[in-house]
Design a protein around this motif. Structure first.
Motif, mmCIF file in Angstrom:
data_model
loop_
_atom_site.group_PDB
_atom_site.id
_atom_site.type_symbol
_atom_site.label_atom_id
_atom_site.label_comp_id
_atom_site.label_asym_id
_atom_site.label_seq_id
_atom_site.Cartn_x
_atom_site.Cartn_y
_atom_site.Cartn_z
ATOM 1 N N LEU A 1 -6.309 26.919 -22.501
ATOM 2 C CA LEU A 1 -6.424 26.085 -21.304
ATOM 3 C C LEU A 1 -7.432 24.961 -21.523
ATOM 4 O O LEU A 1 -7.204 23.810 -21.133
ATOM 5 C CB LEU A 1 -6.818 26.928 -20.095
ATOM 6 C CG LEU A 1 -6.911 26.196 -18.770
ATOM 7 C CD1 LEU A 1 -5.571 25.582 -18.392
ATOM 8 C CD2 LEU A 1 -7.387 27.147 -17.686
ATOM 9 N N HIS A 2 -8.531 25.257 -22.179
ATOM 10 C CA HIS A 2 -9.534 24.238 -22.483
ATOM 11 C C HIS A 2 -8.944 23.160 -23.400
ATOM 12 O O HIS A 2 -9.170 21.968 -23.176
ATOM 13 C CB HIS A 2 -10.766 24.872 -23.132
ATOM 14 C CG HIS A 2 -11.784 23.878 -23.570
ATOM 15 N ND1 HIS A 2 -12.449 23.055 -22.696
ATOM 16 C CD2 HIS A 2 -12.236 23.551 -24.806
ATOM 17 C CE1 HIS A 2 -13.268 22.263 -23.360
ATOM 18 N NE2 HIS A 2 -13.156 22.546 -24.651
ATOM 19 N N VAL A 3 -8.183 23.565 -24.410
ATOM 20 C CA VAL A 3 -7.560 22.593 -25.318
ATOM 21 C C VAL A 3 -6.577 21.710 -24.549
ATOM 22 O O VAL A 3 -6.573 20.486 -24.720
ATOM 23 C CB VAL A 3 -6.870 23.297 -26.510
ATOM 24 C CG1 VAL A 3 -6.043 22.306 -27.334
ATOM 25 C CG2 VAL A 3 -7.910 23.980 -27.399
ATOM 26 N N ILE A 4 -5.763 22.313 -23.697
ATOM 27 C CA ILE A 4 -4.818 21.534 -22.885
ATOM 28 C C ILE A 4 -5.567 20.506 -22.041
ATOM 29 O O ILE A 4 -5.185 19.336 -21.982
ATOM 30 C CB ILE A 4 -3.962 22.468 -22.002
ATOM 31 C CG1 ILE A 4 -3.016 23.295 -22.870
ATOM 32 C CG2 ILE A 4 -3.187 21.663 -20.953
ATOM 33 C CD1 ILE A 4 -2.343 24.436 -22.139
ATOM 34 N N GLU A 5 -6.635 20.947 -21.405
ATOM 35 C CA GLU A 5 -7.453 20.037 -20.589
ATOM 36 C C GLU A 5 -7.972 18.870 -21.424
ATOM 37 O O GLU A 5 -7.879 17.706 -21.023
ATOM 38 C CB GLU A 5 -8.627 20.801 -19.985
ATOM 39 C CG GLU A 5 -9.648 19.917 -19.319
ATOM 40 C CD GLU A 5 -11.000 20.595 -19.119
ATOM 41 O OE1 GLU A 5 -11.762 20.066 -18.304
ATOM 42 O OE2 GLU A 5 -11.290 21.608 -19.784
ATOM 43 N N GLU A 6 -8.519 19.165 -22.594
ATOM 44 C CA GLU A 6 -9.062 18.126 -23.466
ATOM 45 C C GLU A 6 -7.985 17.155 -23.932
ATOM 46 O O GLU A 6 -8.184 15.936 -23.935
ATOM 47 C CB GLU A 6 -9.756 18.761 -24.679
ATOM 48 C CG GLU A 6 -11.065 19.436 -24.359
ATOM 49 C CD GLU A 6 -12.151 18.452 -23.973
ATOM 50 O OE1 GLU A 6 -12.321 17.428 -24.669
ATOM 51 O OE2 GLU A 6 -12.833 18.702 -22.968
ATOM 52 N N LEU A 7 -6.831 17.679 -24.344
ATOM 53 C CA LEU A 7 -5.769 16.817 -24.852
ATOM 54 C C LEU A 7 -5.257 15.871 -23.773
ATOM 55 O O LEU A 7 -5.068 14.678 -24.026
ATOM 56 C CB LEU A 7 -4.620 17.646 -25.418
ATOM 57 C CG LEU A 7 -4.928 18.448 -26.679
ATOM 58 C CD1 LEU A 7 -3.689 19.218 -27.134
ATOM 59 C CD2 LEU A 7 -5.453 17.568 -27.798
ATOM 60 N N TYR A 8 -5.054 16.381 -22.582
ATOM 61 C CA TYR A 8 -4.541 15.502 -21.527
ATOM 62 C C TYR A 8 -5.600 14.528 -21.022
ATOM 63 O O TYR A 8 -5.274 13.395 -20.649
ATOM 64 C CB TYR A 8 -3.883 16.313 -20.409
ATOM 65 C CG TYR A 8 -2.474 16.666 -20.817
ATOM 66 C CD1 TYR A 8 -1.454 15.738 -20.709
ATOM 67 C CD2 TYR A 8 -2.186 17.902 -21.383
ATOM 68 C CE1 TYR A 8 -0.164 16.026 -21.124
ATOM 69 C CE2 TYR A 8 -0.901 18.199 -21.807
ATOM 70 C CZ TYR A 8 0.102 17.258 -21.676
ATOM 71 O OH TYR A 8 1.372 17.542 -22.099
ATOM 72 N N GLN A 9 -6.849 14.931 -21.042
ATOM 73 C CA GLN A 9 -7.926 13.982 -20.711
ATOM 74 C C GLN A 9 -7.918 12.829 -21.708
ATOM 75 O O GLN A 9 -7.978 11.655 -21.328
ATOM 76 C CB GLN A 9 -9.272 14.693 -20.734
ATOM 77 C CG GLN A 9 -10.450 13.746 -20.573
ATOM 78 C CD GLN A 9 -11.756 14.515 -20.630
ATOM 79 O OE1 GLN A 9 -12.067 15.271 -19.732
ATOM 80 N NE2 GLN A 9 -12.505 14.327 -21.698
#
Length: 142
Positions: free
Chosen positions: A119-127
């Protein structure tokens, strides 16, 4: 799922990067699309490779923001990172503890489960996809 997120994000970023890969807005501290995408590969390596898979990595986070190159080099970097992401999540268990050191630093989220890390990686990638969008808009004067 978590395994497909990197592929989806990279497809979108690569489309934007194709003709604006080395350009950066004429603003102090602004990053090029190439640098932003390189940093995202580092994010996936750090959290997917080291934290979820327990794989030892070598990363120079500061150098990611100075990265420059051709679209062919960027595509090769992204393709390699996508392959590693799939390999790193081969035995993914959302509720299990991460296999590797959390590498937690001041300001980082404290990883509690592999699912939290994804979830953290998804957040970072979309940011950072948003940063790519803004960078392209600024370079094109939109």
């Amino acid at each position: 799922g978590g395994r497909d997120t990197g592929a989806s994000w990279f497809g979108q970023a690569a489309t934007l990067a194709a003709s604006h890969r080395v350009l950066a807005p004429d603003l102090p501290g602004a990053n090029s699309v190439f640098a932003i995408v390189t940093h995202c590969c580092g994010v996936m390596e750090r959290w997917g490779g080291e934290t979820i898979a327990g794989r030892q990595i070598r990363r120079d986070r500061a150098a990611e923001f100075n990265a420059m190159g051709t679209i062919d080099q960027l595509e090769a970097l992204v393709a390699a990172q996508r392959r590693r992401w799939v390999e790193d999540l081969a035995d993914y268990d959302a509720g299990a503890a991460p296999r590797g050191p959390d590498g937690w630093e001041e300001g980082d989220p404290e990883p509690t489960t592999q699912g939290f890390v994804v979830l953290h990686v998804i957040e970072e990638l979309y940011q950072h996809l948003g940063h790519v969008d803004l960078t392209v808009d600024l370079v094109l004067g939109r």
